[in-house]
Design a protein around this motif. Structure first.
Motif, PDB file in Angstrom:
ATOM      1  N   UNK A 102     -33.234   9.974   7.037  1.00  0.00           N
ATOM      2  CA  UNK A 102     -32.767  11.096   6.230  1.00  0.00           C
ATOM      3  C   UNK A 102     -33.740  11.475   5.121  1.00  0.00           C
ATOM      4  N   UNK A 103     -34.761  10.664   4.905  1.00  0.00           N
ATOM      5  CA  UNK A 103     -35.766  10.970   3.878  1.00  0.00           C
ATOM      6  C   UNK A 103     -36.629  12.137   4.320  1.00  0.00           C
ATOM      7  N   UNK A 104     -37.341  12.740   3.366  1.00  0.00           N
ATOM      8  CA  UNK A 104     -38.217  13.865   3.685  1.00  0.00           C
ATOM      9  C   UNK A 104     -39.363  13.433   4.601  1.00  0.00           C
ATOM     10  N   UNK A 105     -39.971  12.309   4.316  1.00  0.00           N
ATOM     11  CA  UNK A 105     -41.058  11.778   5.144  1.00  0.00           C
ATOM     12  C   UNK A 105     -40.708  10.357   5.585  1.00  0.00           C
ATOM     13  N   UNK A 106     -39.902  10.239   6.625  1.00  0.00           N
ATOM     14  CA  UNK A 106     -39.469   8.889   7.021  1.00  0.00           C
ATOM     15  C   UNK A 106     -40.569   8.102   7.721  1.00  0.00           C
ATOM     16  N   UNK A 107     -40.481   6.796   7.611  1.00  0.00           N
ATOM     17  CA  UNK A 107     -41.385   5.898   8.322  1.00  0.00           C
ATOM     18  C   UNK A 107     -40.751   5.610   9.680  1.00  0.00           C
ATOM     19  N   UNK A 108     -41.284   6.239  10.716  1.00  0.00           N
ATOM     20  CA  UNK A 108     -40.690   6.140  12.048  1.00  0.00           C
ATOM     21  C   UNK A 108     -40.740   4.719  12.588  1.00  0.00           C
ATOM     22  N   UNK A 162     -35.443  10.547  17.687  1.00  0.00           N
ATOM     23  CA  UNK A 162     -36.007  11.417  18.723  1.00  0.00           C
ATOM     24  C   UNK A 162     -36.178  12.842  18.209  1.00  0.00           C
ATOM     25  N   UNK A 163     -35.171  13.347  17.495  1.00  0.00           N
ATOM     26  CA  UNK A 163     -35.260  14.710  16.951  1.00  0.00           C
ATOM     27  C   UNK A 163     -36.379  14.820  15.920  1.00  0.00           C
ATOM     28  N   UNK A 164     -36.520  13.794  15.099  1.00  0.00           N
ATOM     29  CA  UNK A 164     -37.594  13.826  14.096  1.00  0.00           C
ATOM     30  C   UNK A 164     -38.959  13.848  14.768  1.00  0.00           C
ATOM     31  N   UNK A 165     -39.129  13.025  15.798  1.00  0.00           N
ATOM     32  CA  UNK A 165     -40.412  13.003  16.511  1.00  0.00           C
ATOM     33  C   UNK A 165     -40.685  14.329  17.197  1.00  0.00           C
TER      34      UNK A 165
END
Length: 123
Positions: free
Chosen positions: A43-49, A77-80
């Motif tokens: 949920x962070x702006x720049x998450x560590x995947x 998956x959506x973030x990627x």
């Protein structure tokens, strides 16, 4: 003596079972906490995947297959997918234009101006 050893084995087995239950409960509790942390990370702006993926893997290894794990996987998956679409774009959403001149290039020589034409008279 045979009676004493016959009584010791069930007691030891009961103690081992209780310890294993405690370890499983502790493992499950830690895995659920890892899933919550993975969702917070995503949920962070720049998450560590990688961190989120590792926490999801911890939950799967512990045998947790709840809605939270499925939610975290979907978010990852959506973030990627979103990250792949936006790679290389400027902040405004436009691709960068290549620079007009490179520092190594020599300035182009100016063409001489064409001689002015003489007006023609029509009679």
């Amino acid at each position: 003596m045979a009676i004493e050893t016959a009584l010791i084995k069930p007691v030891v087995d009961a103690l081992m079972t209780l310890l294993q239950r405690g370890e499983k409960a502790n493992l499950k509790r830690n895995a659920e906490a890892a899933v919550r942390e993975a969702i917070r990370e995503l949920l962070l702006a720049n998450p560590d995947e990688n961190k989120a993926e590792a926490r999801i893997a911890i939950a799967k290894a512990a045998g947790i297959l709840s809605e939270d794990v499925v939610l975290a996987q979907g978010m990852l998956e959506k973030h990627r997918a979103t990250k792949a679409k936006t790679t290389g774009k400027a902040a405004t959403g436009r691709k960068r234009k290549p620079s007009a001149t490179k520092p190594d290039d020599k300035p182009a020589a100016k063409k001489p101006a064409a001689a002015p034409r003489k007006p023609t008279k029509k009679s």
